[in-house]
Design an enzyme around this catalytic site. Structure first.
Site, PDB file in Angstrom:
ATOM      1  N   CYS A 159       0.983  -1.363  -0.265  1.00  0.00           N
ATOM      2  CA  CYS A 159      -0.348   0.056  -0.084  1.00  0.00           C
ATOM      3  C   CYS A 159       0.860   0.952  -0.651  1.00  0.00           C
ATOM      4  CB  CYS A 159      -0.614   0.236   1.144  1.00  0.00           C
ATOM      5  SG  CYS A 159      -2.412  -1.469   0.564  1.00  0.00           S
TER       6      CYS A 159
HETATM    7  N1  COA Z   1     -20.689  -9.123   7.129  1.00  0.00           N
HETATM    8  C1  COA Z   1     -21.373  -8.938   8.344  1.00  0.00           C
HETATM    9  N2  COA Z   1     -20.253  -9.155   9.400  1.00  0.00           N
HETATM   10  C2  COA Z   1     -18.924  -8.979   9.511  1.00  0.00           C
HETATM   11  C3  COA Z   1     -18.415  -9.545   8.053  1.00  0.00           C
HETATM   12  C4  COA Z   1     -19.051  -9.220   7.602  1.00  0.00           C
HETATM   13  N3  COA Z   1     -18.454  -8.877   6.564  1.00  0.00           N
HETATM   14  N4  COA Z   1     -17.067  -9.418   8.426  1.00  0.00           N
HETATM   15  C5  COA Z   1     -16.840  -9.921   9.460  1.00  0.00           C
HETATM   16  N5  COA Z   1     -17.890  -9.465  10.099  1.00  0.00           N
HETATM   17  C6  COA Z   1     -18.215  -9.562  11.852  1.00  0.00           C
HETATM   18  C7  COA Z   1     -17.185 -10.291  12.093  1.00  0.00           C
HETATM   19  O1  COA Z   1     -17.803 -11.812  12.736  1.00  0.00           O
HETATM   20  C8  COA Z   1     -17.369 -10.210  13.658  1.00  0.00           C
HETATM   21  O2  COA Z   1     -18.406 -10.471  14.962  1.00  0.00           O
HETATM   22  P1  COA Z   1     -18.159 -11.060  16.704  1.00  0.00           P
HETATM   23  O3  COA Z   1     -18.265  -9.739  16.991  1.00  0.00           O
HETATM   24  O4  COA Z   1     -19.486 -11.180  16.412  1.00  0.00           O
HETATM   25  O5  COA Z   1     -16.897 -11.658  16.348  1.00  0.00           O
HETATM   26  C9  COA Z   1     -17.567  -8.463  13.227  1.00  0.00           C
HETATM   27  O6  COA Z   1     -18.194  -8.462  12.416  1.00  0.00           O
HETATM   28  C10 COA Z   1     -16.190  -7.540  13.887  1.00  0.00           C
HETATM   29  O7  COA Z   1     -15.446  -7.512  12.265  1.00  0.00           O
HETATM   30  P2  COA Z   1     -14.002  -7.835  13.205  1.00  0.00           P
HETATM   31  O8  COA Z   1     -12.918  -8.756  11.824  1.00  0.00           O
HETATM   32  O9  COA Z   1     -13.470  -6.749  14.122  1.00  0.00           O
HETATM   33  O10 COA Z   1     -13.980  -6.148  12.463  1.00  0.00           O
HETATM   34  P3  COA Z   1     -13.122  -4.928  12.330  1.00  0.00           P
HETATM   35  O11 COA Z   1     -14.875  -3.823  12.799  1.00  0.00           O
HETATM   36  O12 COA Z   1     -11.985  -4.876  12.488  1.00  0.00           O
HETATM   37  O13 COA Z   1     -13.744  -4.186  10.264  1.00  0.00           O
HETATM   38  C11 COA Z   1     -12.304  -4.372   9.222  1.00  0.00           C
HETATM   39  C12 COA Z   1     -13.232  -5.125   9.465  1.00  0.00           C
HETATM   40  C13 COA Z   1     -11.455  -4.362   8.136  1.00  0.00           C
HETATM   41  C14 COA Z   1     -13.089  -3.274   8.263  1.00  0.00           C
HETATM   42  C15 COA Z   1     -10.807  -3.302   9.413  1.00  0.00           C
HETATM   43  O14 COA Z   1     -10.474  -4.432  10.559  1.00  0.00           O
HETATM   44  C16 COA Z   1     -10.108  -2.550   9.148  1.00  0.00           C
HETATM   45  O15 COA Z   1     -10.681  -1.581   8.370  1.00  0.00           O
HETATM   46  N6  COA Z   1      -8.809  -2.369   8.998  1.00  0.00           N
HETATM   47  C17 COA Z   1      -7.942  -1.989   8.680  1.00  0.00           C
HETATM   48  C18 COA Z   1      -7.238  -2.704   7.529  1.00  0.00           C
HETATM   49  C19 COA Z   1      -7.416  -2.762   6.941  1.00  0.00           C
HETATM   50  O16 COA Z   1      -8.488  -2.658   6.011  1.00  0.00           O
HETATM   51  N7  COA Z   1      -6.206  -2.760   5.917  1.00  0.00           N
HETATM   52  C20 COA Z   1      -5.980  -2.895   4.270  1.00  0.00           C
HETATM   53  C21 COA Z   1      -4.757  -2.781   4.065  1.00  0.00           C
HETATM   54  S1  COA Z   1      -3.981  -1.103   4.243  1.00  0.00           S
END
Ligand code: COA
Length: 376
Positions: A159
């Site tokens: 990235c």
């Molecule tokens: N639809 C519905 N629910 C989903 C889902 C989807 N597509 N994907 C995950 N969930 C659920 C999970 O199962 C979890 O449920 P639980 O709390 O019952 O266990 C909950 O949502 C939270 O999941 P989590 O993975 O912790 O989500 P998050 O809030 O961390 O968001 C990202 C995920 C990827 C958007 C976030 O972590 C992020 O943007 N991180 C930054 C890193 C990034 O984007 N990097 C890219 C390269 S630089």
């Protein structure tokens, strides 16, 4: 012409694929895939041998990431529950490869906007997260397609490829090894995204950007002075892709999901935000600049929440759209191109003397800052 060895950004270019996928379309396709998968594996699920897959949701995607849509090079196959990957005809070696093609489109726009002829450019860097082949370099193909003499090479810092490319180009200008360098970032991220992975299927989009870095002596009147460039890397397995030429040494696992993009999103969020915010504050201090005076932040476009927190730490208050514009809603995460798209689309309105920051962060971990000031 007396060169100044002072690097500036003369112009930028952007190529946006025509087709776009909304969250609604994406989730409908994903959920159809999930239902089909669970149906086909009903016995194994009933026997407790495998877990059923879960539906995705539009609300989750928008709330967790800020992404509402993403452009792609090939929409139909990505949305086909039986394919869920890009598809197009393989090109012969005599045709321009697809990465070079979109890179050339962005590069031409950058050259046009600067009023620059290809023969005046000394080097092409193809700086992107993925290269479609090992060699010959995509950069050399782009160089040839544009009619540029000199040299070109590919570089991959995930990235942060574009900001690492800008520093590399700026260093050539500083040393006098080049006076005009194109940094081209064709990001066909739909090829590395696992469209069947609920945790990440919504993240990426395709695009190409180009940045023309030049010696101030030859730059057009309207340009951006580069005040500083700073790069940082810290090893982490939290964003990883094991695809590579040695996969054939263990063919039994060559098609496994770890040969595509995989991340621990929460850890990335928690670890990268403080690292990047501190890096920006430290660099501003070195420049004897109060970071709160930065007129605009063009941050890496991975997650709206990450950008909110970084901007808050840097500016000392919650940033509005004008201070920290987002392109996540329409482009998704376009890897190294994200901060360049934000800059390209949201910089014309700034006034001469305004300062801003282009900043990337991502796998490696890697992060890059480019402090700029509008010259005219
Ligand atoms: N639809 C519905 N629910 C989903 C889902 C989807 N597509 N994907 C995950 N969930 C659920 C999970 O199962 C979890 O449920 P639980 O709390 O019952 O266990 C909950 O949502 C939270 O999941 P989590 O993975 O912790 O989500 P998050 O809030 O961390 O968001 C990202 C995920 C990827 C958007 C976030 O972590 C992020 O943007 N991180 C930054 C890193 C990034 O984007 N990097 C890219 C390269 S630089």
């Amino acid at each position: 012409m007396q060169l100044t060895h002072r690097p500036v950004i003369s112009s930028t270019g952007l190529f946006t694929p025509e087709e776009s996928i909304t969250n609604e379309e994406l989730v409908e396709s994903f959920n159809t895939f999930v239902d089909l998968h669970n149906e086909r594996n009903a016995d194994a699920i009933a026997a407790g041998e495998i877990e059923p897959l879960q539906h995705s949701s539009v609300e989750f995607i928008e709330k967790a990431s800020g992404i509402k849509a993403r452009h792609v090079m090939a929409k139909a196959p990505v949305l086909d529950p039986d394919i869920m990957a890009p598809r197009w005809d393989e090109r012969s070696n005599d045709e321009l490869s697809i990465m070079a093609e979109i890179g050339v489109k962005a590069a031409r726009q950058a050259l046009d906007r600067a009023g620059r002829k290809p023969e005046d450019v000394d080097a092409v860097l193809c700086a992107a997260s993925n290269m479609q082949r090992a060699y010959p370099a995509m950069a050399i193909e782009i160089q040839q397609a544009l009619g540029i003499e000199g040299f070109g090479f590919d570089m991959n810092v995930a990235c942060s490829s574009a900001t690492f490319g800008i520093q590399t180009a700026a260093d050539y200008v500083r040393s006098g090894n080049a006076k005009s360098v194109l940094v081209v970032s064709p990001e066909i991220t739909s090829g590395h995204l696992n469209w069947r992975d609920r945790d990440s299927h919504f993240i990426f989009g395709d695009v190409a950007t180009a940045v023309l870095v030049e010696d101030a002596a030859i730059a057009p009147e309207q340009h951006w002075d580069i005040l500083s460039t700073k790069l940082k890397t810290v090893f982490s397995n939290n964003i990883r892709n094991n695809f590579g030429f040695l996969n054939r040494a263990h063919p039994e696992s060559a098609g496994e999901p770890d040969k595509l993009f995989v991340q621990e999103g929460r850890k990335v969020f928690k670890e990268v935000v403080p690292m990047v915010a501190q890096m920006i504050i430290d660099e501003a201090e070195k420049l004897q600049m109060d970071p709160a005076t930065l007129r605009r932040l063009w941050l890496h476009q991975a997650n709206a929440g990450m950008n909110r927190l970084i901007a808050q730490r840097v500016l000392g208050h919650e940033a509005n759209d004008d201070e920290s514009p987002t392109v996540l809603d329409t482009y998704g995460n376009t890897s190294s191109a994200g901060s360049i798209i934000a800059f390209h689309l949201n910089s014309d309105d700034l006034a001469a003397g305004d300062t801003g920051l282009i900043c990337s962060f991502g796998a490696g971990y890697s992060a890059g800052t480019v402090f700029v000031r509008k010259a005219a």
